[in-house]
Write an enzyme that holds these catalytic residues in place. Structure first.
Site, PDB file in Angstrom:
ATOM      1  N   THR A 196       0.833  -1.220   0.000  1.00 47.46           N
ATOM      2  CA  THR A 196       0.000   0.000   0.000  1.00 47.46           C
ATOM      3  C   THR A 196       0.862   1.263   0.000  1.00 47.46           C
ATOM      4  O   THR A 196       0.440   2.300  -0.502  1.00 47.46           O
ATOM      5  CB  THR A 196      -0.995   0.050   1.184  1.00 47.46           C
ATOM      6  OG1 THR A 196      -0.282   0.193   2.417  1.00 47.46           O
ATOM      7  CG2 THR A 196      -1.872  -1.191   1.236  1.00 47.46           C
ATOM      8  N   VAL A 242      -1.973   4.581  -0.748  1.00 50.02           N
ATOM      9  CA  VAL A 242      -3.265   3.981  -1.119  1.00 50.02           C
ATOM     10  C   VAL A 242      -3.473   2.733  -0.253  1.00 50.02           C
ATOM     11  O   VAL A 242      -3.251   1.601  -0.698  1.00 50.02           O
ATOM     12  CB  VAL A 242      -3.302   3.650  -2.626  1.00 50.02           C
ATOM     13  CG1 VAL A 242      -4.698   3.164  -3.015  1.00 50.02           C
ATOM     14  CG2 VAL A 242      -2.917   4.866  -3.458  1.00 50.02           C
ATOM     15  N   HIS A 243      -3.908   2.973   1.006  1.00 51.99           N
ATOM     16  CA  HIS A 243      -4.061   1.823   1.915  1.00 51.99           C
ATOM     17  C   HIS A 243      -5.344   1.041   1.604  1.00 51.99           C
ATOM     18  O   HIS A 243      -5.316  -0.014   0.973  1.00 51.99           O
ATOM     19  CB  HIS A 243      -4.078   2.299   3.369  1.00 51.99           C
ATOM     20  CG  HIS A 243      -2.785   2.903   3.821  1.00 51.99           C
ATOM     21  ND1 HIS A 243      -1.575   2.257   3.685  1.00 51.99           N
ATOM     22  CD2 HIS A 243      -2.501   4.094   4.411  1.00 51.99           C
ATOM     23  CE1 HIS A 243      -0.609   3.016   4.178  1.00 51.99           C
ATOM     24  NE2 HIS A 243      -1.153   4.134   4.619  1.00 51.99           N
ATOM     25  N   ASP A 244      -6.472   1.538   2.108  1.00 50.51           N
ATOM     26  CA  ASP A 244      -7.695   0.731   2.079  1.00 50.51           C
ATOM     27  C   ASP A 244      -8.213   0.421   0.664  1.00 50.51           C
ATOM     28  O   ASP A 244      -8.684  -0.706   0.423  1.00 50.51           O
ATOM     29  CB  ASP A 244      -8.776   1.398   2.940  1.00 50.51           C
ATOM     30  CG  ASP A 244      -8.413   1.360   4.421  1.00 50.51           C
ATOM     31  OD1 ASP A 244      -7.485   0.608   4.779  1.00 50.51           O
ATOM     32  OD2 ASP A 244      -9.036   2.078   5.213  1.00 50.51           O
TER      33      ASP A 244
END
Ligand code: BDR
Ligand code: CA
Length: 322
Positions: A196, A242-244
């Site tokens: 991420t 851009v984690h989730d």
């Protein structure tokens, strides 16, 4: 092919980015949003989820989940990153709809029993709800299609932690729950900081989304202002990782990621509490706390430009109609 998912979330700015991505993508059927403490209190997180459901006319049920970790005191909402109520400078307005009467863990168990082998659980917050569901109904390990977790950091690509030098936030929030989920005998894919933090929504990327993706694009721009200030002031970056949304991207297009197989454990005490470790070399040792557990899959590389295109194209196509 349609992917039926239950999205377990602590909304949360990047959670909002993921929720709208899941709602927008035609290959995803978002059955439910289950909430958990984390970025915000459980009350604020559930209110945020209900507000999004109402605002965008989403069919997904909303079920409220755990207010605190399995065993320890909560570390408290991450207001420095996600603002006082989870959505940065945006305050979710009044809602005239209610959450499901069941707690999230029960909703998850009953949904899996009603549709064996069909539902993917996607988690983008602490893993408390899934651990509670496993404890109440261990047979769900045989009923889920797969579990996709945004969380953890395995030291790949230089990423080891964000809330401590050796822990990622979702795992650090409830290490015992995460260890229960990773050691259960069901298929888990872990999309951690290793991948991420290899994808980046720049300020210019979010500006373009605001201009091209209708009202949802403008909402995502508004909600991300607080987040971008945190990144700019604390990390010195113009944009955000851009984690989730990466967990949703994995469901839609697993080929975006390279995975590595092996059992995963979570450190549950000491300075490295919340650290995730995968044994992937298959060697034997006289003492081995990994040996008795199933291999899970950890993301170690991502085609970041393709992921950014997927997110943008999905939001633009859907957002124009709103
Ligand atoms: C994760 O922690 C939360 O703050 C984010 O919403 C994301 O799920 C990143 O470490
Ligand atoms: Ca989250």
């Amino acid at each position: 092919m349609t992917h039926k998912i239950i999205l377990d979330t602590d909304p949360g700015i990047d959670d909002a980015m993921a929720i709208l991505f899941a709602e927008a993508h035609p290959a995803i059927e978002l059955l439910a949003i289950t909430t958990v403490f984390g970025n915000a209190t459980i009350e604020h997180g559930t209110h945020n989820a209900l507000w999004l459901k109402q605002k965008y006319g989403m069919k997904a049920d909303v079920a409220q989940g755990a207010a605190a970790p399995l065993l320890r005191e909560p570390v408290g909402p991450t207001t420095v990153v996600h603002g006082p109520t989870g959505f940065g400078d945006v305050t979710a307005g009044e809602v005239s709809i209610s959450a499901d009467s069941r707690p999230a863990w029960q909703y998850i168990v009953e949904a899996l029993k009603a549709a064996p082998g069909e539902i993917t659980l996607v988690t983008i917050g602490p893993l408390t709800n899934l651990a509670l569901a496993l404890a109440q109904a261990p047979e769900i390990t045989k009923l889920v299609k797969q579990v996709v977790v945004m969380g953890g950091a395995f030291g790949v690509n230089g990423h080891r932690g964000n809330v401590t030098p050796y822990a990622e936030a979702n795992i650090h929030d409830d290490p015992e729950a995460a260890d229960a989920v990773f050691t259960a005998d069901w298929p888990v894919v872990i999309i951690g900081l290793d991948v991420t933090q290899q994808s980046f929504f720049s300020g210019a990327y979010l500006d373009a989304l605001r201009d091209e993706a209708g009202e949802p694009g403008r909402f995502l721009w508004d909600v991300s202002r607080f987040y971008l200030r945190f990144y700019s002031e604390r990390i010195g970056l113009d944009g955000c990782h851009v984690h989730d949304p990466s967990a949703i991207a994995y469901v839609v297009d697993p080929e975006l990621f390279t995975l590595r197989d092996g059992p995963v454990r979570v450190i549950d005490s000491g300075p490295a509490i919340g650290h995730t470790l995968q044994k992937f070399d298959g060697k034997s040792h006289p003492h081995d706390e990994w040996a008795d557990y199933p291999a899970q899959r950890v993301g170690v590389a991502v085609r970041d430009q393709a992921l950014l295109s997927l997110y943008r194209e999905t939001l633009v196509a859907w957002g124009k109609g709103h």
